[in-house]
Design a protein around this motif. Structure first.
Motif, PDB file in Angstrom:
ATOM      1  N   CYS A  36       0.859  -1.182   0.000  1.00 46.17           N
ATOM      2  CA  CYS A  36       0.000   0.000   0.000  1.00 46.17           C
ATOM      3  C   CYS A  36       0.900   1.238   0.000  1.00 46.17           C
ATOM      4  O   CYS A  36       1.690   1.429  -0.919  1.00 46.17           O
ATOM      5  CB  CYS A  36      -0.936  -0.074   1.201  1.00 46.17           C
ATOM      6  N   HIS A  53      -0.048  -3.055   6.381  1.00 48.49           N
ATOM      7  CA  HIS A  53      -1.257  -3.164   7.206  1.00 48.49           C
ATOM      8  C   HIS A  53      -2.336  -3.991   6.522  1.00 48.49           C
ATOM      9  O   HIS A  53      -3.467  -4.003   6.965  1.00 48.49           O
ATOM     10  CB  HIS A  53      -1.778  -1.760   7.530  1.00 48.49           C
ATOM     11  N   GLU A  54      -2.003  -4.632   5.396  1.00 48.38           N
ATOM     12  CA  GLU A  54      -3.000  -5.431   4.679  1.00 48.38           C
ATOM     13  C   GLU A  54      -2.505  -6.867   4.592  1.00 48.38           C
ATOM     14  O   GLU A  54      -1.332  -7.085   4.295  1.00 48.38           O
ATOM     15  CB  GLU A  54      -3.176  -4.908   3.253  1.00 48.38           C
ATOM     16  N   CYS A 143      -7.152  -2.616   1.194  1.00 52.12           N
ATOM     17  CA  CYS A 143      -7.187  -1.287   0.572  1.00 52.12           C
ATOM     18  C   CYS A 143      -7.348  -1.279  -0.950  1.00 52.12           C
ATOM     19  O   CYS A 143      -7.522  -0.203  -1.528  1.00 52.12           O
ATOM     20  CB  CYS A 143      -5.956  -0.493   0.948  1.00 52.12           C
TER      21      CYS A 143
HETATM   22 ZN   LIG Z   1      -3.572  -0.169   2.649  1.00 50.62          ZN
END
Ligand SMILES: [Zn+2]
Ligand SMILES: [Zn+2]
Length: 337
Positions: A36, A53-54, A143
């Motif tokens: 991301c 964070h994914e 995301c």
């Molecule tokens: Zn993300």
């Protein structure tokens, strides 16, 4: 376990302690880690010990019976919300203001990064992946598809709408996929030729160059002088935010998912009162929409185009370099490949 770090400006794999399950926090073996905004840290030459964070992966350790069990395949939602405040209970976990202190709770800072072989997460942040769906596909519920799905849900985007999407990074590309899934007509604004071409292949009707002074007039023309029904800024730049507001029709809606801390000037009479405009800030999506996102993942024919590269995590430097060229949509790292 192995994880990605940036030390002295160099991206490398490093050894780290594998996190351990505690209370309703479980350990997930990461099989897919979508990239991301971490490239911004890389580009700035800043060091980082915890990236990403994914994720999607498999539950491998639990400390107590709870919402997941060992062997469950799950999507890992971003952040560490409290799970009990009114926002969390309503499913708006992303907006929780009482996020957990992972280090204080687990006794270790390890486990928060997704560019890693294992991570730790509260069980209520791990919705299940249906049988037959790959980890890579399921990870798009973070995301890639998440921010625009949430924004389109709030704006009620449908086949009746012409939607403007500004900024065609992975989030904007996900917005094209989501808008097309809803059968909306898509107009986009992006200067990078690779990205413009990719969006056209995904069904955008036109991709206009933000540097072309004729673009605002062209957007009007393409909507018979009326303006777009809905606009979504994925660029996080003030000129694009302004373009969305100006391009929206009277009683239209504009949502913002591109992160930006610069000031945008709003003129209350022409922009808001006379125009009857609705402005919406949206970050991710309400967790109760997860089953609908799964439907997009199961049924959209565009996701092969939304993901441009799947790479072993050890090739992360190459992946960052590729992101910096702009010639990519979503890149997914595989920590065990
Ligand atoms: Zn993300
Ligand atoms: Zn909360």
């Amino acid at each position: 376990m192995e994880k990605v770090v940036i030390r002295n400006g160099a991206v490398e794999l490093a050894q780290a302690h594998t996190p351990q399950a505690k209370a309703n926090w479980v350990v997930v073996k990461v099989h897919a880690a979508p990239m991301c905004t971490e490239y911004k840290t890389f580009r700035a030459g800043r060091d980082a010990e915890f990236l990403g964070h994914e994720a999607a992966g498999e539950v491998v350790e639990v400390a107590q019976p709870g919402r997941v069990k060992v062997g469950d395949r799950v999507v890992v939602m971003p952040t560490y919300p409290c799970g009990t405040c009114s926002l969390c209970v309503a499913g708006d976990l992303i907006h929780c203001e009482h996020g957990a202190d992972v280090h204080a709770f687990t006794g270790s800072p390890e486990g928060t990064a997704t560019y890693a072989q294992y991570l730790i997460k509260q069980d209520f942040m791990l919705p299940a992946i249906p049988d037959g769906m790959s980890y890579e596909r399921a990870s798009l519920a973070c995301c890639a598809l998440g921010p625009s799905f949430g924004a389109f849900d709030l704006m009620g985007v449908s086949a009746f709408d012409t939607v403007l999407i500004t900024g065609l990074g992975p989030v904007g590309m996900g917005a094209v996929a989501n808008a097309r899934f809803r059968n909306a007509r898509v107009l986009a604004v992006e200067s990078h030729p690779w990205r413009a071409e990719r969006a056209l292949a995904m069904g955008a009707e036109a991709v206009l160059d933000p540097r072309d002074p004729a673009t605002p007039a062209r957007l009007k023309e393409l909507t018979r002088g009326v303006g777009v029904d809905c606009a979504l800024d994925c660029s996080g730049t003030v000129p694009a935010q302004r373009m969305c507001i100006d391009a929206a029709r009277r009683k239209g809606k504009v949502a913002f998912v591109g992160e930006c801390s610069d000031e945008l000037a709003i003129r209350i009479s022409p922009d808001m009162i006379r125009k009857g405009l609705t402005l919406i800030g949206s970050w991710h999506y309400n967790i109760n929409l997860f089953p609908k996102i799964l439907q997009v993942i199961e049924r959209s024919p565009l996701l092969d185009l939304l993901v441009s590269n799947v790479m072993p995590m050890r090739d992360v430097k190459k992946a960052f370099d590729l992101q910096l060229t702009g010639e990519s949509s979503k890149i997914i790292l595989q920590p065990w490949a």
